[in-house]
Design a protein around this motif. Structure first.
Motif, PDB file in Angstrom:
ATOM      1  N   GLU A 100     -21.235  -8.318  14.089  1.00 49.05           N
ATOM      2  CA  GLU A 100     -19.904  -8.311  13.479  1.00 49.05           C
ATOM      3  C   GLU A 100     -19.089  -9.524  13.936  1.00 49.05           C
ATOM      4  O   GLU A 100     -18.365 -10.134  13.146  1.00 49.05           O
ATOM      5  N   LEU A 101     -19.208  -9.870  15.195  1.00 47.89           N
ATOM      6  CA  LEU A 101     -18.490 -11.045  15.701  1.00 47.89           C
ATOM      7  C   LEU A 101     -19.004 -12.330  15.062  1.00 47.89           C
ATOM      8  O   LEU A 101     -18.228 -13.236  14.765  1.00 47.89           O
ATOM      9  N   LEU A 102     -20.299 -12.397  14.820  1.00 46.30           N
ATOM     10  CA  LEU A 102     -20.871 -13.558  14.143  1.00 46.30           C
ATOM     11  C   LEU A 102     -20.352 -13.651  12.713  1.00 46.30           C
ATOM     12  O   LEU A 102     -20.029 -14.730  12.223  1.00 46.30           O
ATOM     13  N   THR A 103     -20.219 -12.513  12.056  1.00 46.47           N
ATOM     14  CA  THR A 103     -19.663 -12.479  10.699  1.00 46.47           C
ATOM     15  C   THR A 103     -18.226 -12.958  10.697  1.00 46.47           C
ATOM     16  O   THR A 103     -17.819 -13.740   9.824  1.00 46.47           O
ATOM     17  N   ARG A 104     -17.453 -12.522  11.677  1.00 50.74           N
ATOM     18  CA  ARG A 104     -16.056 -12.969  11.776  1.00 50.74           C
ATOM     19  C   ARG A 104     -15.977 -14.475  11.996  1.00 50.74           C
ATOM     20  O   ARG A 104     -15.143 -15.153  11.403  1.00 50.74           O
ATOM     21  N   ALA A 105     -16.836 -14.992  12.859  1.00 47.89           N
ATOM     22  CA  ALA A 105     -16.844 -16.430  13.131  1.00 47.89           C
ATOM     23  C   ALA A 105     -17.180 -17.215  11.868  1.00 47.89           C
ATOM     24  O   ALA A 105     -16.537 -18.226  11.566  1.00 47.89           O
ATOM     25  N   THR A 106     -18.154 -16.750  11.126  1.00 47.43           N
ATOM     26  CA  THR A 106     -18.545 -17.428   9.885  1.00 47.43           C
ATOM     27  C   THR A 106     -17.407 -17.400   8.879  1.00 47.43           C
ATOM     28  O   THR A 106     -17.133 -18.405   8.215  1.00 47.43           O
ATOM     29  N   THR A 107     -16.728 -16.280   8.770  1.00 41.88           N
ATOM     30  CA  THR A 107     -15.601 -16.154   7.851  1.00 41.88           C
ATOM     31  C   THR A 107     -14.472 -17.091   8.248  1.00 41.88           C
ATOM     32  O   THR A 107     -13.891 -17.776   7.397  1.00 41.88           O
ATOM     33  N   LEU A 108     -14.157 -17.157   9.530  1.00 46.58           N
ATOM     34  CA  LEU A 108     -13.099 -18.047   9.984  1.00 46.58           C
ATOM     35  C   LEU A 108     -13.454 -19.512   9.750  1.00 46.58           C
ATOM     36  O   LEU A 108     -12.589 -20.313   9.386  1.00 46.58           O
ATOM     37  N   ASN A 109     -14.709 -19.867   9.922  1.00 48.17           N
ATOM     38  CA  ASN A 109     -15.127 -21.240   9.644  1.00 48.17           C
ATOM     39  C   ASN A 109     -14.956 -21.574   8.159  1.00 48.17           C
ATOM     40  O   ASN A 109     -14.547 -22.683   7.814  1.00 48.17           O
ATOM     41  N   ALA A 110     -15.239 -20.616   7.298  1.00 43.68           N
ATOM     42  CA  ALA A 110     -15.061 -20.832   5.863  1.00 43.68           C
ATOM     43  C   ALA A 110     -13.581 -21.011   5.525  1.00 43.68           C
ATOM     44  O   ALA A 110     -13.215 -21.875   4.718  1.00 43.68           O
ATOM     45  N   VAL A 111     -12.727 -20.206   6.145  1.00 39.80           N
ATOM     46  CA  VAL A 111     -11.282 -20.319   5.913  1.00 39.80           C
ATOM     47  C   VAL A 111     -10.777 -21.680   6.381  1.00 39.80           C
ATOM     48  O   VAL A 111     -10.009 -22.344   5.680  1.00 39.80           O
ATOM     49  N   ALA A 112     -11.210 -22.102   7.551  1.00 35.74           N
ATOM     50  CA  ALA A 112     -10.786 -23.407   8.069  1.00 35.74           C
ATOM     51  C   ALA A 112     -11.243 -24.540   7.144  1.00 35.74           C
ATOM     52  O   ALA A 112     -10.496 -25.490   6.906  1.00 35.74           O
ATOM     53  N   SER A 113     -12.436 -24.415   6.610  1.00 35.10           N
ATOM     54  CA  SER A 113     -12.928 -25.433   5.673  1.00 35.10           C
ATOM     55  C   SER A 113     -12.080 -25.483   4.414  1.00 35.10           C
ATOM     56  O   SER A 113     -11.774 -26.567   3.903  1.00 35.10           O
ATOM     57  N   ASP A 114     -11.705 -24.315   3.911  1.00 30.13           N
ATOM     58  CA  ASP A 114     -10.841 -24.256   2.728  1.00 30.13           C
ATOM     59  C   ASP A 114      -9.489 -24.911   3.005  1.00 30.13           C
ATOM     60  O   ASP A 114      -8.958 -25.635   2.162  1.00 30.13           O
ATOM     61  N   ILE A 115      -8.950 -24.646   4.179  1.00 27.74           N
ATOM     62  CA  ILE A 115      -7.656 -25.234   4.533  1.00 27.74           C
ATOM     63  C   ILE A 115      -7.789 -26.750   4.635  1.00 27.74           C
ATOM     64  O   ILE A 115      -6.954 -27.490   4.124  1.00 27.74           O
ATOM     65  N   ARG A 116      -8.838 -27.210   5.269  1.00 31.22           N
ATOM     66  CA  ARG A 116      -9.041 -28.658   5.394  1.00 31.22           C
ATOM     67  C   ARG A 116      -9.255 -29.308   4.025  1.00 31.22           C
ATOM     68  O   ARG A 116      -8.908 -30.472   3.824  1.00 31.22           O
ATOM     69  N   ALA A 117      -9.836 -28.578   3.095  1.00 31.44           N
ATOM     70  CA  ALA A 117     -10.057 -29.107   1.749  1.00 31.44           C
ATOM     71  C   ALA A 117      -8.782 -29.050   0.901  1.00 31.44           C
ATOM     72  O   ALA A 117      -8.786 -29.428  -0.246  1.00 31.44           O
ATOM     73  N   ARG A 118      -7.732 -28.568   1.512  1.00 32.57           N
ATOM     74  CA  ARG A 118      -6.418 -28.501   0.882  1.00 32.57           C
ATOM     75  C   ARG A 118      -6.387 -27.565  -0.326  1.00 32.57           C
ATOM     76  O   ARG A 118      -5.725 -27.817  -1.317  1.00 32.57           O
ATOM     77  N   LEU A 119      -7.159 -26.454  -0.223  1.00 26.77           N
ATOM     78  CA  LEU A 119      -7.165 -25.492  -1.310  1.00 26.77           C
ATOM     79  C   LEU A 119      -5.924 -24.616  -1.284  1.00 26.77           C
ATOM     80  O   LEU A 119      -5.612 -23.941  -2.249  1.00 26.77           O
ATOM     81  N   PHE A 120      -5.237 -24.625  -0.144  1.00 27.58           N
ATOM     82  CA  PHE A 120      -4.002 -23.864  -0.017  1.00 27.58           C
ATOM     83  C   PHE A 120      -2.833 -24.816   0.034  1.00 27.58           C
ATOM     84  O   PHE A 120      -2.920 -25.903   0.607  1.00 27.58           O
ATOM     85  N   ASP A 121      -1.716 -24.445  -0.554  1.00 31.88           N
ATOM     86  CA  ASP A 121      -0.514 -25.275  -0.533  1.00 31.88           C
ATOM     87  C   ASP A 121       0.290 -25.014   0.723  1.00 31.88           C
ATOM     88  O   ASP A 121       0.187 -23.963   1.332  1.00 31.88           O
ATOM     89  N   ASP A 122       1.099 -26.012   1.093  1.00 34.81           N
ATOM     90  CA  ASP A 122       1.991 -25.850   2.257  1.00 34.81           C
ATOM     91  C   ASP A 122       3.019 -24.790   1.955  1.00 34.81           C
ATOM     92  O   ASP A 122       3.604 -24.705   0.970  1.00 34.81           O
TER      93      ASP A 122
END
Length: 58
Positions: free
Chosen positions: A36-58
């Motif tokens: 479960e912790l590995l799943t959480r880590a993978t999910t957080l990495n995906a979220v961080a990638s989305d943020i870095r790709a600027r998929l979310f607005d300020d």
């Protein structure tokens, strides 16, 4: 993107924080074998990638 107080854009600072949290989950998953912790880590990495790709607005 708006620069934050340390010169980095706010989105990058948020992504840095999320990636740090993912590393902690990854380390704990490796130490305990908890999938479960590995799943959480993978999910957080995906979220961080989305943020870095600027998929979310300020």
């Amino acid at each position: 993107m708006t620069p934050g107080h340390n010169g980095k854009p706010v989105a990058d600072r948020i992504a840095d924080y999320i990636e740090h949290r993912a590393e902690r989950f990854n380390d704990r998953a490796a130490a305990t074998g908890n999938a479960e912790l590995l799943t959480r880590a993978t999910t957080l990495n995906a979220v961080a990638s989305d943020i870095r790709a600027r998929l979310f607005d300020d």
